[in-house]
Motif scaffolding. Structure first.
Motif, mmCIF file in Angstrom:
data_model
loop_
_atom_site.group_PDB
_atom_site.id
_atom_site.type_symbol
_atom_site.label_atom_id
_atom_site.label_comp_id
_atom_site.label_asym_id
_atom_site.label_seq_id
_atom_site.Cartn_x
_atom_site.Cartn_y
_atom_site.Cartn_z
ATOM 1 N N GLY A 54 0.647 -15.407 5.502
ATOM 2 C CA GLY A 54 0.948 -16.584 4.615
ATOM 3 C C GLY A 54 1.747 -16.602 3.568
ATOM 4 O O GLY A 54 2.187 -17.455 2.956
ATOM 5 N N VAL A 55 2.460 -15.378 3.466
ATOM 6 C CA VAL A 55 3.595 -15.239 2.580
ATOM 7 C C VAL A 55 4.849 -16.063 2.860
ATOM 8 O O VAL A 55 4.798 -16.190 4.276
ATOM 9 N N LYS A 56 5.610 -16.415 1.878
ATOM 10 C CA LYS A 56 6.831 -17.691 2.336
ATOM 11 C C LYS A 56 8.135 -16.892 2.197
ATOM 12 O O LYS A 56 9.119 -17.496 2.713
ATOM 13 N N GLY A 57 8.223 -15.619 1.864
ATOM 14 C CA GLY A 57 9.207 -15.200 1.783
ATOM 15 C C GLY A 57 9.498 -13.623 1.085
ATOM 16 O O GLY A 57 8.603 -13.110 0.630
ATOM 17 N N PHE A 58 10.829 -13.414 0.916
ATOM 18 C CA PHE A 58 10.912 -11.924 0.171
ATOM 19 C C PHE A 58 11.892 -11.808 -0.826
ATOM 20 O O PHE A 58 12.843 -12.768 -0.754
ATOM 21 N N TRP A 59 11.775 -10.941 -1.873
ATOM 22 C CA TRP A 59 13.072 -10.644 -2.541
ATOM 23 C C TRP A 59 13.292 -9.267 -2.166
ATOM 24 O O TRP A 59 12.476 -8.219 -2.222
ATOM 25 N N TYR B 295 18.163 11.753 5.111
ATOM 26 C CA TYR B 295 18.472 12.354 3.655
ATOM 27 C C TYR B 295 17.083 12.062 2.722
ATOM 28 O O TYR B 295 16.571 11.278 3.113
ATOM 29 N N ASP B 296 17.173 13.275 1.972
ATOM 30 C CA ASP B 296 15.930 12.938 0.977
ATOM 31 C C ASP B 296 16.168 12.242 -0.360
ATOM 32 O O ASP B 296 16.896 13.000 -1.142
ATOM 33 N N MET B 297 15.905 11.246 -0.258
ATOM 34 C CA MET B 297 16.210 10.272 -1.429
ATOM 35 C C MET B 297 15.106 10.311 -2.459
ATOM 36 O O MET B 297 14.088 9.757 -2.154
ATOM 37 N N PRO B 298 15.396 10.527 -3.569
ATOM 38 C CA PRO B 298 14.575 10.385 -4.782
ATOM 39 C C PRO B 298 14.440 8.850 -5.012
ATOM 40 O O PRO B 298 15.266 8.156 -4.958
ATOM 41 N N TRP B 299 13.070 8.415 -5.108
ATOM 42 C CA TRP B 299 13.088 7.069 -5.348
ATOM 43 C C TRP B 299 12.115 6.637 -6.759
ATOM 44 O O TRP B 299 11.366 7.529 -6.865
ATOM 45 N N ASP C 290 11.173 -3.098 -0.538
ATOM 46 C CA ASP C 290 12.393 -1.851 -0.544
ATOM 47 C C ASP C 290 12.603 -1.258 0.574
ATOM 48 O O ASP C 290 11.922 -1.357 1.522
ATOM 49 N N PRO C 291 14.159 -0.923 0.566
ATOM 50 C CA PRO C 291 14.700 -0.454 1.826
ATOM 51 C C PRO C 291 14.449 0.899 2.295
ATOM 52 O O PRO C 291 15.388 1.765 2.764
ATOM 53 N N VAL C 292 13.170 1.508 1.991
ATOM 54 C CA VAL C 292 13.038 3.200 2.283
ATOM 55 C C VAL C 292 11.567 3.073 3.049
ATOM 56 O O VAL C 292 10.726 2.206 3.025
ATOM 57 N N GLU D 27 0.919 -1.241 0.061
ATOM 58 C CA GLU D 27 -0.011 0.223 -0.045
ATOM 59 C C GLU D 27 0.770 1.367 -0.177
ATOM 60 O O GLU D 27 0.621 2.129 -0.622
ATOM 61 N N GLY D 28 2.064 1.149 0.767
ATOM 62 C CA GLY D 28 2.868 2.393 0.776
ATOM 63 C C GLY D 28 4.376 2.072 1.131
ATOM 64 O O GLY D 28 4.508 0.893 1.922
ATOM 65 N N LEU D 29 5.269 2.606 0.593
ATOM 66 C CA LEU D 29 6.607 2.052 0.890
ATOM 67 C C LEU D 29 7.022 2.607 2.341
ATOM 68 O O LEU D 29 7.062 3.872 2.452
ATOM 69 N N GLN D 30 7.553 1.924 3.038
ATOM 70 C CA GLN D 30 7.465 0.271 3.137
ATOM 71 C C GLN D 30 6.579 -0.079 4.445
ATOM 72 O O GLN D 30 7.001 -0.316 5.496
ATOM 73 N N ASN D 31 5.682 0.021 4.341
ATOM 74 C CA ASN D 31 4.596 -0.454 5.442
ATOM 75 C C ASN D 31 3.960 -1.788 5.476
ATOM 76 O O ASN D 31 3.420 -2.206 6.495
#
Length: 833
Positions: A404-409, A369-373, A339-341, A305-309
């Motif tokens: 029930g998710v099994k993992g991440f990329w 730091y204001d990172m453009p994403w 994502d890491p933000v 829904e939103g990075l990264q909630n």
């Protein structure tokens, strides 16, 4: 009226250069030493010092301190073990012109003036040596070491880099970079693995996280070098009888690679806009309808829904928990991107992260730091080097896991858009240091947190995590894929991009990334004509099934399911995916070997045939384990390709009646439905029946495909529970299978399994498929003569009835099929010619 005065502003750097503040220095003499057990520190001119710490008789830690101070900002992010032999110690013999240290395997000679170090093996052959007077060259904060380059010396490694497998004559930079649609000459890329090996049977791991550089004879034919612009100058020298032994030492130094869950070695489907419940369910249903095996469906970052909630988008998923539960009942696991933000648009989370110091600061303002994403608006970069972030992030990512998710990329972990030209990012200050030092390990620290938190909150469950950006040591936490490959200008012209993925995958394996995949089909480019793209798709897939982790993926909403490319492409793709599933026991056995030793599953031929110089330049074929040789087609429209076969006798896996002697190049026909694939004579290949997903068939027979040879052979089958971390406690079953051929018979021995804290009681049958050119006169099982029967009767209820034995010979295929129950005891099968 006064005229304005123009004042020339001279850059500070230019002033320093004019004053020779950064003049090059190199110790020309080192005349003293201090010995403490296994550590020797040499004192050199200008207060420089060099420490040699002997981890054992073959492995040495070098630390050069130009100012004589052995200090560093952070402990190593990669090294986890230096206690190779805690009781090991050395003596130093001082001569008028040098110092000598003998270890039993090596002779280390330290020349006093001009200072240089030479390392010889026990037979007094030079392994590696410094350049006279240029062993360490310092300029300002930068230090470079220069080693003598010999005419015949070749280099391999540095992990996931483009171009030929052999690095000789090329230079490389370590700076994790997002380079979509990269070419076969692009450097740097996503990962930094500063570890390489030489044909002189040594390896170097340069443990410096700054923007290091490696030159393997590009700027000079007299030396190769590696350098760092700042930081402690530490590297490890590893010697072995062969490169496999060097890899084992590197694994001991930086940690064993985690094993993926067994289902992760199946087939997986993805695309950039695969981010809705309807599409996910539809793809799953279509795979099952068409009876194409699949285990995993990915969701790209648009699921959130939103990075990264870590909240599901309500407009795209009606009931994600039920979706995941329904898919799980059908054997399909879902992996989601993170994502890491933290996007500034997600106000509550942004305020919380900023208030608690969870974000990387801008050293100029002291604020996040204001990172453009690329999406979601400007964001704050999560500071995974801050210990307080771990539990916060772990609690967030646990939400979809509980669903029930099994993992991440873990995607975009460079962090994205922080490439060499992005110098403003160097103002980022992390908890553990400035960005110049942390950049290359940012993704590693993120992956560490993801895995440690997963294991904390999901006890004894194997993590699935696949990453794009990383540093040495990543294997302890994550798996890898090669990022955004393919031709973004013309998707059908991606043949060179495909060809480059083959040596990249092999090099990744040499860099201790044994569980790896390319984006099958290539990530980049709009697919507007599926028929025109179908040949490239099929050939990419035929290579991709021999990636340990096989994922088909493409950008945007470009669908890349096999059935979209026409009936012929679907049929060929289905057969290739089925082959991957059949080979699962073989692959899983080598997955365990990767955990134990660091040796990759997909490996260059030079690992097994190091004395064969032909293997140094083989960029388009590889070994899959030790027994199988794969030569994927990576050129458009070809009807045959050349394949080099190394020492030994090889059979055409597609037509075993064809046998070839090694040490020769052959021409091999390559119609679109054929993958050039060869099997070593004597090989024993464990297989399983084709299944819709891993574990779908209860009590599945263990298939043993055997290619008898005059020389005795063996294979030790590895089995474990498949999804827990009990493998790290050595809870497993290992079964040694042996084959021996005499003038009168073929003998196959299935030994009693070695079982350690593993339930091995499940009933099953063994099903032997033995290549045999003539029908046997008699087949015996433990001195009992077996009856011949039809193939259909022999196979009937092979996973439900466990007291039937017999055999069938297929003269057309030259195959002998034998069925017998697995009684968990030693069993002898004798086939009389």
């Amino acid at each position: 009226m006064l005229k304005p005065i123009k004042i020339a502003i001279i850059p500070i750097l230019s002033i320093f250069l004019s004053l020779n503040v950064f003049a090059q220095t190199s110790p020309l003499s080192c005349s003293s030493y201090e010995l403490n057990g296994r550590n020797v520190v040499f004192g050199c001119e200008n207060e420089a010092k060099l420490s040699l710490e002997f981890l054992d008789s073959q492995n040495i830690k070098f630390w050069y301190a130009p100012n004589g101070e052995f200090t560093r900002n952070n402990e190593s992010f990669a090294v986890v073990n230096e206690e190779f032999d805690p009781e090991f110690s050395v003596d130093v013999k001082e001569n008028p012109s040098n110092f000598e240290i003998f270890t039993g395997d090596l002779r280390v000679m330290v020349h006093k003036k001009p200072f240089k170090i030479q390392i010889f093996d026990r037979y007094q052959r030079l392994v590696i040596g410094d350049m006279d007077g240029e062993a360490y060259v310092t300029e300002g904060a930068k230090t470079e070491t220069r080693k003598v380059l010999r005419d015949e010396e070749q280099f391999f490694g540095l992990g996931e880099k483009t171009g030929p497998l052999n690095r000789r004559g090329r230079s490389f930079t370590m700076w994790n970079s997002d380079k979509p649609c990269y070419s076969d000459t692009e450097d740097p890329l996503y990962k930094s693995i500063p570890f390489f090996m030489s044909t002189y049977n040594y390896g170097i791991f340069f443990d410096n996280t700054y923007k290091t550089e490696f030159d393997f004879g590009k700027k000079s034919d007299e030396y190769f070098s590696f350098s760092a612009p700042d930081g402690a100058f530490i590297y490890y020298f590893m010697y072995g009888k062969d490169l496999k032994e060097v890899i084992k030492s590197y694994t001991k130094l930086t940690g064993q690679p985690i094993m993926p869950p067994n289902w992760a070695l199946g087939w997986s489907q993805s695309r950039g806009m695969l981010v809705t419940e309807d599409l996910t369910r539809g793809i799953a249903a279509e795979y099952r309808k068409r009876e194409i095996p699949i285990d995993i469906i990915y969701q790209d970052i648009g699921w959130v829904e939103g990075l990264q909630n870590f909240e599901w988008r309500e407009d795209r998923y009606d009931d994600p928990k039920k979706m995941l539960s329904d898919l799980a009942e059908d054997g399909i696991k879902v992996i989601i991107s993170q994502d890491p933000v933290i996007s500034q648009a997600v106000e509550d989370q942004w305020q919380e992260a900023a208030k608690n110091g969870y974000l990387v600061n801008d050293v100029r303002t002291g604020k996040p730091y204001d990172m453009p994403w690329p999406w979601g608006g400007n964001a704050g970069v999560v500071d995974f080097t801050n210990p307080e972030v771990a539990d916060w992030w772990g609690e967030l990512q646990q939400k979809p896991l509980d669903d029930g998710v099994k993992g991440f990329w873990t995607d975009m972990g460079e962090p994205a858009w922080t490439n060499e030209e992005s110098t403003d990012r160097l103002f980022m200050k992390h908890h553990k240091g400035m960005h110049a030092e942390i950049h290359n390990v940012y993704g590693l620290e993120w992956d560490r947190v993801v895995t440690e938190q997963f294991e904390k909150r999901n006890p004894n469950q194997r993590v699935f995590q696949m990453t794009r950006a990383a540093y040495a040591g990543m294997q302890r936490y994550t798996f890898g894929w090669s990022g955004d490959s393919g031709n973004g200008r013309d998707v059908t012209d991606g043949w060179e991009n495909l060809a480059d993925q083959v040596p990249m995958g092999m090099s990744a394996g040499l860099g201790l990334i044994p569980f790896w995949t390319t984006d099958i089909s290539g990530y980049c480019g709009e697919i507007t004509d599926y028929e025109e793209f179908s040949e490239l798709y099929v050939r990419w897939l035929q290579f991709g099934i021999f990636n340990p982790l096989s994922r088909v993926h493409h950008e945007g909403n470009n669908a890349v399911e096999p059935w979209l490319f026409g009936e012929e492409a679907e049929k060929i793709s289905k057969a290739a995916i089925e082959l991957k599933y059949q080979l699962h026991p073989y692959i899983y056995t080598y997955a365990r070997e990767a955990y134990d030793t660091g040796l990759p599953i997909m490996r260059p031929l030079l690992l097994e045939y190091a004395s064969d110089e032909e293997t140094y330049e083989l960029n388009d074929q590889f070994l899959f384990g030790e027994e199988l040789l794969i030569a994927p087609v990576v050129e458009e429209g070809v009807t045959y390709r050349q394949v080099y076969l190394p020492k030994g006798n090889w059979r055409d896996y597609n037509d075993p009646a064809k046998s070839f002697k090694g040490r020769q190049t052959i021409d091999y026909d390559t119609p679109l439905n054929v993958i050039p694939m060869f099997v070593k004579e004597g090989a024993i290949i464990p297989k399983m029946p084709i299944m819709p997903y891993i574990g779908a068939m209860n009590n599945a027979p263990m298939i043993l495909e055997i290619f008898p040879a005059a020389k005795p052979s063996e294979f030790t089958l590895y089995e474990d529970e498949g999804t827990t971390n009990d493998y790290q406690k050595d809870h497993f079953a290992k079964t040694k299978i042996e084959s021996k051929t005499t003038s009168s018979e073929v003998l196959v021995t299935i030994n009693e399994p070695q079982v350690n804290n593993f339930n091995n009681d499940e009933k099953r049958n063994f099903w032997l498929e033995i290549f045999l050119e003539e029908k046997p006169t008699e087949v015996k099982f433990d001195d009992k003569v077996l009856s011949e029967t039809s193939f259909r009767e022999l196979k009937k209820k092979w996973n439900t009835i466990f007291d039937v034995s017999g055999y069938h010979y297929d003269a057309e295929a030259s195959r002998l099929f034998i069925r017998l129950p697995d009684n968990k005891q030693k069993q002898l099968i004798s086939i009389h010619k």
